[in-house]
Write a protein that holds these residues in place. Structure first.
Motif, PDB file in Angstrom:
ATOM      1  N   ASP A  62       0.808  -1.214   0.000  1.00  0.00           N
ATOM      2  CA  ASP A  62       0.000   0.000   0.000  1.00  0.00           C
ATOM      3  C   ASP A  62       0.846   1.271   0.000  1.00  0.00           C
ATOM      4  O   ASP A  62       0.491   2.266  -0.646  1.00  0.00           O
ATOM      5  N   LEU A  66       0.342   3.973  -3.028  1.00  0.00           N
ATOM      6  CA  LEU A  66      -0.220   5.303  -2.811  1.00  0.00           C
ATOM      7  C   LEU A  66       0.810   6.401  -3.064  1.00  0.00           C
ATOM      8  O   LEU A  66       0.462   7.502  -3.490  1.00  0.00           O
ATOM      9  N   VAL A  80      -7.293  -6.480  -3.118  1.00  0.00           N
ATOM     10  CA  VAL A  80      -6.470  -6.339  -1.920  1.00  0.00           C
ATOM     11  C   VAL A  80      -5.972  -7.698  -1.439  1.00  0.00           C
ATOM     12  O   VAL A  80      -6.672  -8.700  -1.528  1.00  0.00           O
ATOM     13  N   PRO A 186      -1.706  -0.316   7.913  1.00  0.00           N
ATOM     14  CA  PRO A 186      -2.613  -1.385   7.483  1.00  0.00           C
ATOM     15  C   PRO A 186      -1.892  -2.638   6.989  1.00  0.00           C
ATOM     16  O   PRO A 186      -2.403  -3.746   7.133  1.00  0.00           O
ATOM     17  N   ASN A 188      -1.500  -3.715   4.035  1.00  0.00           N
ATOM     18  CA  ASN A 188      -2.126  -4.361   2.882  1.00  0.00           C
ATOM     19  C   ASN A 188      -1.195  -4.334   1.673  1.00  0.00           C
ATOM     20  O   ASN A 188      -0.336  -3.460   1.547  1.00  0.00           O
ATOM     21  N   VAL A 259     -11.532  -1.053   3.348  1.00  0.00           N
ATOM     22  CA  VAL A 259     -10.120  -1.100   2.961  1.00  0.00           C
ATOM     23  C   VAL A 259      -9.641   0.310   2.610  1.00  0.00           C
ATOM     24  O   VAL A 259      -8.565   0.751   3.047  1.00  0.00           O
ATOM     25  N   GLU A 263      -6.699   2.805   4.414  1.00  0.00           N
ATOM     26  CA  GLU A 263      -5.539   3.327   3.696  1.00  0.00           C
ATOM     27  C   GLU A 263      -5.391   4.844   3.813  1.00  0.00           C
ATOM     28  O   GLU A 263      -4.369   5.400   3.414  1.00  0.00           O
ATOM     29  N   LYS A 264      -6.397   5.521   4.362  1.00  0.00           N
ATOM     30  CA  LYS A 264      -6.283   6.970   4.567  1.00  0.00           C
ATOM     31  C   LYS A 264      -5.101   7.299   5.480  1.00  0.00           C
ATOM     32  O   LYS A 264      -4.439   8.332   5.311  1.00  0.00           O
ATOM     33  N   VAL A 266      -2.233   5.790   5.560  1.00  0.00           N
ATOM     34  CA  VAL A 266      -1.019   5.758   4.747  1.00  0.00           C
ATOM     35  C   VAL A 266      -0.877   7.060   3.964  1.00  0.00           C
ATOM     36  O   VAL A 266       0.180   7.687   3.942  1.00  0.00           O
TER      37      VAL A 266
END
Length: 292
Positions: A62, A66, A80, A186, A188, A259, A263-264, A266
């Motif tokens: 992730d 991102l 994911v 997270p 992920n 999910v 991720e916010k 990150v």
């Protein structure tokens, strides 16, 4: 699935892990399209290739995903892979014999990692929560092979990295884990595709992700078998391949709003550190309507 024999999916891989898993599980049988595998050393160049449309899809953590999306690359996460190893697949490694044993010992030290990698994200999270006190460490951005050489020759004090490099360092006796990413992010990973491939090869991508999900399901039940094939195909030592299999084999699934919400954290970490300025809504980074 209405795909023609001449259709081709270009898949980016790291250390041959996805190809090994797909073939070990027998999930590549009767493919109505051709898969062309392209090998990458790390997620950053893999994502650059995705953005340039040189490949159609590939896996990235992730953090690097991102980071790349935030820089404006035309890519989206479509599937994911949740963390299996509770964050242990990302860690900061110290050289064998080094007295560094905790994040607090990293103050002012030289730490190698990949720019925008999950290793970079781990460092930023440790700094954000104050686990590494002032003065801040000096981050040296290197690709894995360069980072390993720098750690082995004491040109850096630690290496913030990911699997299989963690297991390679620790099992070989060349390094020890200082800390890992458990509870800090997270953790992920995602199957990422460029927007052109999502538009032109949507059905093929959906079929490939379904097959990879079948392969991961097989891997959770046959970790030893998978590790043998991973070792043979990638050249990883058998004990390293076993460790990698234990940490990385989870069951993929479609991206959900939960999910995206996770991720916010990150994205906010990169924004707070000044690495991302993209203003688009985070949901724009994800493909939630892939037919499968």
């Amino acid at each position: 699935m209405p795909a023609q024999a001449e259709d081709e999916l270009i898949v980016a891989d790291q250390k041959g892990q996805q190809k090994a898993l797909l073939e070990a599980a027998g999930a590549a049988k009767d493919l109505p399209y051709h898969i062309r595998w392209v090998e990458f050393e790390a997620a950053a160049p893999l994502l650059q290739a995705l953005g340039a449309r040189a490949v159609d899809t590939g896996i990235a953590g992730d953090g690097p995903f991102l980071f790349a999306w935030g820089s404006g690359l035309p890519i989206k996460a479509a599937w994911v892979i949740p963390p299996r190893g509770a964050g242990s697949a990302t860690a900061i490694v110290g050289a064998a014999g080094s007295p560094i044993s905790s994040p607090a010992n990293l103050s002012g030290k030289r730490i190698a990692t990949g720019r925008g990698s999950v290793g970079h994200l781990l460092l930023l999270r440790l700094l954000a929560i104050g686990a590494i006190p002032a003065p801040a460490p000096h981050i040296v951005f290197l690709l894995p092979a360069q980072a390993k050489a720098a750690l082995d020759t004491n040109r850096v004090d630690a290496w913030s990295t990911w699997e299989p490099y963690i297991s390679l360092a620790v099992i070989s006796g060349h390094g020890h884990i200082i800390t890992d990413a458990a509870g800090l992010m997270p953790n992920n990973s995602f199957f990422v595709a460029n927007t052109d491939a999502l538009a032109r090869k949507k059905l093929i991508l959906a079929d490939f992700y379904r097959r990879m999900t079948t392969a991961y399901n097989w891997g959770t039940r046959h970790q030893t078998d998978y590790s043998h094939i991973l070792a043979r195909q990638t050249g990883l030592p058998e004990d390293v391949a076993i460790s990698v299999a234990q940490k990385l084999i989870a069951v993929p699934a479609p991206v959900t709003p939960d999910v995206i919400q996770a991720e916010k954290e990150v994205l906010d970490t990169y924004k707070s550190a000044g690495f991302i300025t993209r203003k688009d809504d985070l949901s724009d980074a994800f493909e939630q309507n892939l037919t499968h």
